[in-house]
Design an enzyme around this catalytic site. Structure first.
Site, PDB file in Angstrom:
ATOM      1  N   ASN A 137       0.364  -0.952   0.626  1.00  8.26           N
ATOM      2  CA  ASN A 137       0.298  -0.028  -0.501  1.00  8.26           C
ATOM      3  C   ASN A 137       0.518   0.787  -0.105  1.00  8.26           C
ATOM      4  O   ASN A 137       0.042   2.469   0.164  1.00  8.26           O
ATOM      5  CB  ASN A 137      -0.920   0.237   1.352  1.00  8.26           C
ATOM      6  CG  ASN A 137      -0.172  -0.220   2.299  1.00  8.26           C
ATOM      7  OD1 ASN A 137       1.004  -0.491   2.860  1.00  8.26           O
ATOM      8  ND2 ASN A 137      -1.068   0.451   3.231  1.00  8.26           N
ATOM      9  N   GLU A 144       1.800   4.589   7.560  1.00  4.31           N
ATOM     10  CA  GLU A 144       0.362   4.315   6.543  1.00  4.31           C
ATOM     11  C   GLU A 144      -0.057   5.375   6.087  1.00  4.31           C
ATOM     12  O   GLU A 144       0.126   6.593   5.830  1.00  4.31           O
ATOM     13  CB  GLU A 144      -0.384   3.552   7.498  1.00  4.31           C
ATOM     14  CG  GLU A 144      -0.543   2.462   8.044  1.00  4.31           C
ATOM     15  CD  GLU A 144      -0.130   0.751   7.074  1.00  4.31           C
ATOM     16  OE1 GLU A 144       0.177   1.018   6.457  1.00  4.31           O
ATOM     17  OE2 GLU A 144      -0.409   0.230   7.516  1.00  4.31           O
TER      18      GLU A 144
END
Ligand code: F6R
Length: 242
Positions: A137, A144
């Site tokens: 990702n 993140e």
């Protein structure tokens, strides 16, 4: 700008990456090394241990900082990053024990632990050579994808995608810790030199996205475009969509 070096396979990538460590530690024995975990750097640690056993590299004065650690997973757990580092590297590398730094994901006060780790990094930093893997990702460390990124060491709730990806290391997805401590973008980006490793066809999409992306918090690795000394070393499979 991200320089890219494409090599045949994981073994070749490990060899190329290891040469960067060798020349750094030859020039600067007390270099500060930023280390990563996950499946990607395992061949590199093997290669470094090989060089060490041939007396071609010496870690005795190096100071090592890991990027991240799961929260609430005992250090003795096979998948804790403390255990990973011991098994893959430290048990055979001559890094002094007090120079092996990993955030303590079991600290009683996790916020304080983030502060402690951040202070330690500032005290010893900047990192001379930061090793990174990349999540599918686009995360680096456990920074993140999000609407904003953190500068300093912080507690992060792992994304669904990361929990799913990392469930391959655990027996069940439910066992993957929900939270981790990760260094922030500042300590990564203030490193003097960065090596980003991407191996395997499961990284092909994100490598393509990274190399064609503008800078966006939705792809944290894209901030590496700002840095002036980043080398992406990837194998042919990870480079297959470029
Ligand atoms: C590990 C880390 C992560 C991994 C990434 C890729 O310390 O910070 O960013 O580098 O999740 O993991 P692998 O190598 O298992 O694909």
């Amino acid at each position: 700008m991200i320089k890219i070096e494409i090599v045949k396979d994981a073994g070749a990538a490990a060899k190329v990456a290891a040469t960067h460590y060798k020349s750094l530690l030859n020039d600067k024995a007390n270099a500060v090394l930023g280390l990563a975990t996950g499946s990607t750097p395992i061949p590199l640690y093997k290669e470094l241990l090989e060089l060490h056993s041939e007396n071609a590299i010496d870690f005795s004065q190096s100071i090592c900082f890991n990027l991240d650690e799961y929260c609430d997973l005992p250090n003795t757990h096979r998948e804790s990053y403390a255990n990973f580092m011991y098994e893959q590297f430290y048990h055979l590398a001559n890094v002094e024990e007090n120079n092996r730094h990993i955030p303590d994901g079991n600290a009683h006060d996790l916020e304080k632990e983030c502060e402690r780790y951040n202070d330690l990094l500032s005290q010893h930093g900047p990192i001379d050579l930061q090793l990174l893997g990349i999540g599918r990702n686009g995360h680096i460390g456990f920074n993140e994808p999000n609407t904003e990124l953190k500068a300093g060491t912080h507690i992060v709730k792992l994304s669904e995608a990361t929990v799913k990806d990392n469930s391959r290391f655990f027996e069940e997805e439910e066992e993957v810790p929900a939270f981790a401590i990760s260094v922030g973008m500042k300590s990564i980006l203030s490193s003097k030199k960065i090596i980003l490793l991407a191996i395997g066809e499961e990284k092909a999409k994100i490598v393509h996205a990274l190399m064609h992306s503008g800078i966006t918090t939705l792809l944290p690795a894209s901030f590496l475009h700002i840095h002036t000394n980043v080398t992406l070393i990837c194998d042919e499979a990870a480079a297959s969509l470029l």
